[in-house]
Scaffold this active site. Structure first.
Site, PDB file in Angstrom:
ATOM      1  N   TYR A  87       1.819   3.958  -7.041  1.00 29.72           N
ATOM      2  CA  TYR A  87       2.330   3.112  -5.964  1.00 29.72           C
ATOM      3  C   TYR A  87       3.849   3.211  -5.946  1.00 29.72           C
ATOM      4  O   TYR A  87       4.542   2.702  -6.813  1.00 29.72           O
ATOM      5  CB  TYR A  87       1.903   1.664  -6.149  1.00 29.72           C
ATOM      6  CG  TYR A  87       0.420   1.426  -6.141  1.00 29.72           C
ATOM      7  CD1 TYR A  87      -0.458   2.326  -5.555  1.00 29.72           C
ATOM      8  CD2 TYR A  87      -0.125   0.280  -6.738  1.00 29.72           C
ATOM      9  CE1 TYR A  87      -1.821   2.102  -5.552  1.00 29.72           C
ATOM     10  CE2 TYR A  87      -1.492   0.044  -6.721  1.00 29.72           C
ATOM     11  CZ  TYR A  87      -2.332   0.957  -6.145  1.00 29.72           C
ATOM     12  OH  TYR A  87      -3.687   0.724  -6.155  1.00 29.72           O
ATOM     13  N   GLY A  93     -10.158  -7.212   3.847  1.00 28.78           N
ATOM     14  CA  GLY A  93     -10.312  -6.189   4.877  1.00 28.78           C
ATOM     15  C   GLY A  93      -8.991  -5.659   5.399  1.00 28.78           C
ATOM     16  O   GLY A  93      -8.796  -5.581   6.608  1.00 28.78           O
TER      17      GLY A  93
END
Length: 320
Positions: free
Chosen positions: A46, A209
């Site tokens: 990341y 989501g």
């Protein structure tokens, strides 16, 4: 480890780079720890590396408050992300992560992705040696990218489970991380039952989501080119509009509970209700949302709530 973790990826990877602000991200981590979200989930890729460096600034002050989870096994190149499961590389990656995180030990070290060129037993064996050396406390497998088998009509996580069985023969798998949310429940079919039967913890990735289940996104809104949602089939204007009934259902449940309960907290409470060893790991880069997410453990969904969520229409748009 708190009931809800903090996914640190959005602070320096995959989401709207213009919104990635170091000082605000630091406040987000501190706010999450203050609210009881002790699990901090990151990875060396990341950034790459900047996410671990950011967390290191917090851990230098608050190591005792945190359960540190990071990952290795993926390399970021100019054009592609490639797996690297060579034993020597994994060991060097661990040492580098320890330095960036400013800690003497990693609580949970996850294999980010198995390398198809290296037998998983070799990679896992090297990671087990890190436990023996006292550099790592437990090992986990990240299966977030295992969805490709669905395209061939197969069991979504069949290959992952075969890998996990092989890994278990070498050293215990403590956790599995995979996608699980109201609109991506596929892990409930076989992967989560596999974990439950063996006492393996389940870290639910993207439980909101990719932000859609919070109800804060509107159909047709634009995403920055470097935002993963700009290329995600479920985030076209058409599919976001088609999936609004899912968010509407979460809003109905939230309103029934009152007290400022949000759709995001309902979505996280649903994940928590899927098993006692399930820990949702929502990602955020905003302090207020970290606190909101951490409070989801207080929300106890009723049987009526769960039935209403189960009756929501399946999410439209390709899952992958």
């Amino acid at each position: 480890m708190g009931a809800v973790g903090l996914g640190c990826m959005p602070m320096s990877w995959a989401y709207s780079s213009s919104q990635q602000r170091g000082e605000r991200s630091l406040r987000t981590v501190h706010s999450a720890l203050d609210a009881g979200s002790s699990l901090l989930d990151t990875a060396d890729m990341y950034g790459p590396f900047t996410n671990e460096l950011l967390l290191g600034r917090v851990l230098k002050e608050r190591r005792a408050d945190a359960f540190v989870s990071t990952k290795a096994g993926l390399l970021v190149g100019d054009q592609h992300i490639v797996a690297n499961g060579r034993p020597g590389y994994v060991k060097r990656a661990c040492d580098a992560s320890l330095r960036r995180l400013q800690t003497d030990v990693i609580d949970l070290y996850q294999l980010h992705r198995a390398d198809p060129e290296v037998p998983v037993e070799e990679t896992w064996g090297a990671m087990a040696e890190l436990v023996g050396a006292g550099k790592v406390r437990a090992l986990g497998m990240c299966a977030v990218g295992a969805r490709a088998s669905r395209r061939s009509g197969g069991d979504l996580y069949a290959g992952t489970i075969r890998q996990l069985e092989r890994m278990q023969q070498v050293f215990p798998v403590s956790t599995v991380q995979a996608e699980l949310s109201v609109w991506s429940p596929q892990a409930l079919e076989r992967l989560l039952p596999w974990c439950e039967a063996r006492g393996v913890g389940f870290l639910a990735a993207t439980p909101l989501g990719n932000g859609f289940l919070t109800g804060t996104l509107t159909p047709g809104q634009g995403f920055e080119p470097d935002d993963v949602r700009a290329r995600h089939p479920r985030f076209t204007a058409e599919m976001m509009a088609a999936n609004q009934p899912v968010v509407a259902g979460l809003r109905r449940v939230a309103a029934r509970h009152g007290g400022g309960v949000t759709p995001a907290q309902v979505a996280l409470a649903w994940v928590l209700a899927q098993g006692r060893h399930v820990v949702p790991v929502p990602g955020t880069k905003r302090p207020e949302w970290a606190v909101e997410n951490a409070g989801a453990w207080k929300l106890e969904l009723t049987a009526y709530d769960l039935a209403e969520i189960a009756a929501l229409p399946p999410a439209r748009g390709s899952w992958d």
